[in-house]
Design a protein around this motif. Structure first.
Motif, PDB file in Angstrom:
ATOM      1  N   SER A  91      23.750  26.188  57.871  1.00 20.88           N
ATOM      2  CA  SER A  91      22.908  25.837  59.019  1.00 20.88           C
ATOM      3  C   SER A  91      22.007  26.875  59.360  1.00 20.88           C
ATOM      4  CB  SER A  91      23.936  25.443  60.119  1.00 20.88           C
ATOM      5  OG  SER A  91      24.949  24.341  59.793  1.00 20.88           O
ATOM      6  N   TYR A  92      22.538  28.033  59.537  1.00 23.18           N
ATOM      7  CA  TYR A  92      21.711  29.092  59.723  1.00 23.18           C
ATOM      8  C   TYR A  92      20.360  29.251  58.792  1.00 23.18           C
ATOM      9  CZ  TYR A  92      19.891  33.596  61.250  1.00 23.18           C
ATOM     10  OH  TYR A  92      19.062  34.667  61.572  1.00 23.18           O
ATOM     11  N   ARG A  93      20.746  29.334  57.329  1.00 25.74           N
ATOM     12  CA  ARG A  93      19.752  29.271  56.501  1.00 25.74           C
ATOM     13  C   ARG A  93      18.791  28.194  56.547  1.00 25.74           C
ATOM     14  NH1 ARG A  93      23.387  30.967  51.012  1.00 25.74           N
ATOM     15  NH2 ARG A  93      23.908  33.102  51.661  1.00 25.74           N
ATOM     16  N   GLU A  94      19.309  26.967  56.897  1.00 30.86           N
ATOM     17  CA  GLU A  94      18.239  25.614  57.148  1.00 30.86           C
ATOM     18  C   GLU A  94      17.591  26.015  58.231  1.00 30.86           C
ATOM     19  OE1 GLU A  94      17.038  22.128  55.862  1.00 30.86           O
ATOM     20  OE2 GLU A  94      18.622  23.403  54.628  1.00 30.86           O
ATOM     21  N   TYR A  95      18.199  26.528  59.454  1.00 27.50           N
ATOM     22  CA  TYR A  95      17.291  26.679  60.571  1.00 27.50           C
ATOM     23  C   TYR A  95      16.147  27.754  60.113  1.00 27.50           C
ATOM     24  CZ  TYR A  95      16.177  29.152  64.978  1.00 27.50           C
ATOM     25  OH  TYR A  95      15.717  29.855  65.910  1.00 27.50           O
ATOM     26  N   LEU A  96      16.612  28.827  59.701  1.00 28.25           N
ATOM     27  CA  LEU A  96      15.496  29.651  59.386  1.00 28.25           C
ATOM     28  C   LEU A  96      14.390  29.078  58.195  1.00 28.25           C
ATOM     29  CD1 LEU A  96      17.393  32.963  58.232  1.00 28.25           C
ATOM     30  CD2 LEU A  96      16.362  32.398  60.339  1.00 28.25           C
ATOM     31  N   LYS A  97      14.777  28.109  57.240  1.00 31.01           N
ATOM     32  CA  LYS A  97      13.866  27.450  56.431  1.00 31.01           C
ATOM     33  C   LYS A  97      12.904  26.468  57.350  1.00 31.01           C
ATOM     34  CE  LYS A  97      15.362  26.060  52.577  1.00 31.01           C
ATOM     35  NZ  LYS A  97      15.966  25.220  51.849  1.00 31.01           N
ATOM     36  N   LEU A  98      13.598  25.572  58.323  1.00 31.59           N
ATOM     37  CA  LEU A  98      12.670  24.918  59.272  1.00 31.59           C
ATOM     38  C   LEU A  98      11.768  25.531  60.089  1.00 31.59           C
ATOM     39  CD1 LEU A  98      15.650  22.311  59.798  1.00 31.59           C
ATOM     40  CD2 LEU A  98      13.587  21.940  58.226  1.00 31.59           C
ATOM     41  N   LYS A  99      12.512  26.721  60.685  1.00 30.96           N
ATOM     42  CA  LYS A  99      11.473  27.610  61.541  1.00 30.96           C
ATOM     43  C   LYS A  99      10.207  28.244  60.918  1.00 30.96           C
ATOM     44  CE  LYS A  99      11.826  31.522  64.609  1.00 30.96           C
ATOM     45  NZ  LYS A  99      12.798  32.765  65.061  1.00 30.96           N
ATOM     46  N   GLY A 100      10.388  28.390  59.572  1.00 23.96           N
ATOM     47  CA  GLY A 100       9.292  28.889  58.908  1.00 23.96           C
ATOM     48  C   GLY A 100       8.216  28.161  58.594  1.00 23.96           C
ATOM     49  N   ARG A 101       8.687  26.857  58.127  1.00 24.78           N
ATOM     50  CA  ARG A 101       7.709  25.378  58.278  1.00 24.78           C
ATOM     51  C   ARG A 101       7.207  25.128  59.449  1.00 24.78           C
ATOM     52  NH1 ARG A 101      10.619  20.734  54.830  1.00 24.78           N
ATOM     53  NH2 ARG A 101       8.674  20.232  55.406  1.00 24.78           N
ATOM     54  N   TYR A 102       7.816  25.183  60.520  1.00 23.32           N
ATOM     55  CA  TYR A 102       7.305  25.063  61.609  1.00 23.32           C
ATOM     56  C   TYR A 102       5.912  25.765  62.092  1.00 23.32           C
ATOM     57  CZ  TYR A 102       6.956  24.557  66.829  1.00 23.32           C
ATOM     58  OH  TYR A 102       6.424  24.345  67.908  1.00 23.32           O
ATOM     59  N   GLU A 103       6.312  27.174  61.913  1.00 20.70           N
ATOM     60  CA  GLU A 103       5.398  28.390  62.282  1.00 20.70           C
ATOM     61  C   GLU A 103       4.077  28.015  61.296  1.00 20.70           C
ATOM     62  OE1 GLU A 103       7.363  31.955  61.860  1.00 20.70           O
ATOM     63  OE2 GLU A 103       8.459  31.684  63.693  1.00 20.70           O
ATOM     64  N   ASN A 104       4.416  27.611  59.848  1.00 25.36           N
ATOM     65  CA  ASN A 104       3.350  27.686  59.074  1.00 25.36           C
ATOM     66  C   ASN A 104       2.500  26.398  59.431  1.00 25.36           C
ATOM     67  OD1 ASN A 104       1.827  27.825  56.663  1.00 25.36           O
ATOM     68  ND2 ASN A 104       3.082  26.858  55.343  1.00 25.36           N
ATOM     69  N   LEU A 105       3.020  25.142  59.821  1.00 26.69           N
ATOM     70  CA  LEU A 105       2.322  23.991  60.357  1.00 26.69           C
ATOM     71  C   LEU A 105       1.567  24.621  61.421  1.00 26.69           C
ATOM     72  CD1 LEU A 105       5.163  21.478  59.436  1.00 26.69           C
ATOM     73  CD2 LEU A 105       2.885  21.739  58.127  1.00 26.69           C
TER      74      LEU A 105
END
Length: 250
Positions: A91-105
């Motif tokens: 879950s933490y890895r998924e959170y980091l991935k989604l956070k990176g995508r959100y910041e990129n967007l």
């Protein structure tokens, strides 16, 4: 004097080491057997010598069942205990991935709005320009299609209104024609009545003659001219062959 404490360490003498291994192995197997009999316990013992020889003891008839039971009790509980930790890590890895995508967007959105363009190089700026041009063309295309659809709808409504207006005009013309026909019949009957009335009036005017006298009412005085005219008129109307007496003389 009691026996002193023996220090536990590897026996360096090979013969002594083998003799000690044989004695203690037999004692260990004996103790395992006694434990299973006295305490009604399920005991399994596995021993490998330094040469790789296997020595085993099992209180049941099947060693594999005991090993399966041991594996379920030991490694199964470890897997159960480690499952929340693994899920938390995933879950933490998924959170980091989604956070990176959100910041990129968010960064892309700011770049599309013309913000934070300083760190971009020429290639990235050209790519951003092409992206904006493509978006602008797509927006214009959609806008043009929307306006064409509206124009088509308005033309359809205009055609419907023209048809309705034409139908109302035809209906109005029919109503006017029917009314004119009715009024024409009424006017013909009225003309005939007017002709008959005019003929009768002409006959009546031929019987009566106007008196040329002063219309002023005077009591107790007879104007000589009016009296003569009235006498002449009376004589003319009472001649034989006429046969008509005015109503005022009755």
């Amino acid at each position: 004097m009691g026996r002193g404490r023996v220090e536990l360490k590897r026996i360096e003498n090979k013969i002594n080491r083998q003799v000690t291994f044989a004695k203690r192995r037999n004692g260990l197997l004996k103790k395992a057997y006694e434990l299973s009999v006295l305490c009604d316990a399920e005991v399994s013992l596995i021993v490998f010598s330094n040469r790789g020889k296997l020595y085993e003891f099992c209180s049941t008839s099947n060693m594999l069942k005991t090993l399966d039971r041991y594996q379920k009790c030991s490694y199964g509980s470890i897997e159960v205990n480690n499952k929340p930790a693994k899920e938390l890590e995933n879950s933490y890895r998924e959170y980091l991935k989604l956070k990176g995508r959100y910041e990129n967007l968010q960064l892309q959105q700011r770049n599309l709005l013309g913000e934070d363009l300083g760190p971009l190089n020429s290639k990235e700026l050209e790519q951003l320009e092409r992206q904006l041009d493509g978006s602008l063309k797509q927006v214009r295309c959609i806008k043009t299609q929307y306006m064409l659809d509206q124009l088509t709808d308005l033309q359809g409504k205009e055609h419907m209104l023209l048809e309705a207006n034409r139908a109302l005009s035809m209906k109005l013309e029919d109503m006017i024609g029917v009314r004119n026909h009715q009024l024409g019949g009424t006017w013909e009957g009225g003309d005939q009545q007017n002709v008959a009335y005019g003929h009768h009036q002409a006959q009546s005017q031929g019987l009566f003659q106007s008196l040329e006298c002063d219309p002023t009412l005077q009591i107790g005085y007879n104007h000589p001219v009016c009296s003569e005219q009235m006498t002449v008129t009376t004589q003319g109307q009472t001649q034989p062959g006429n046969g008509y007496i005015p109503g005022w003389m009755l």
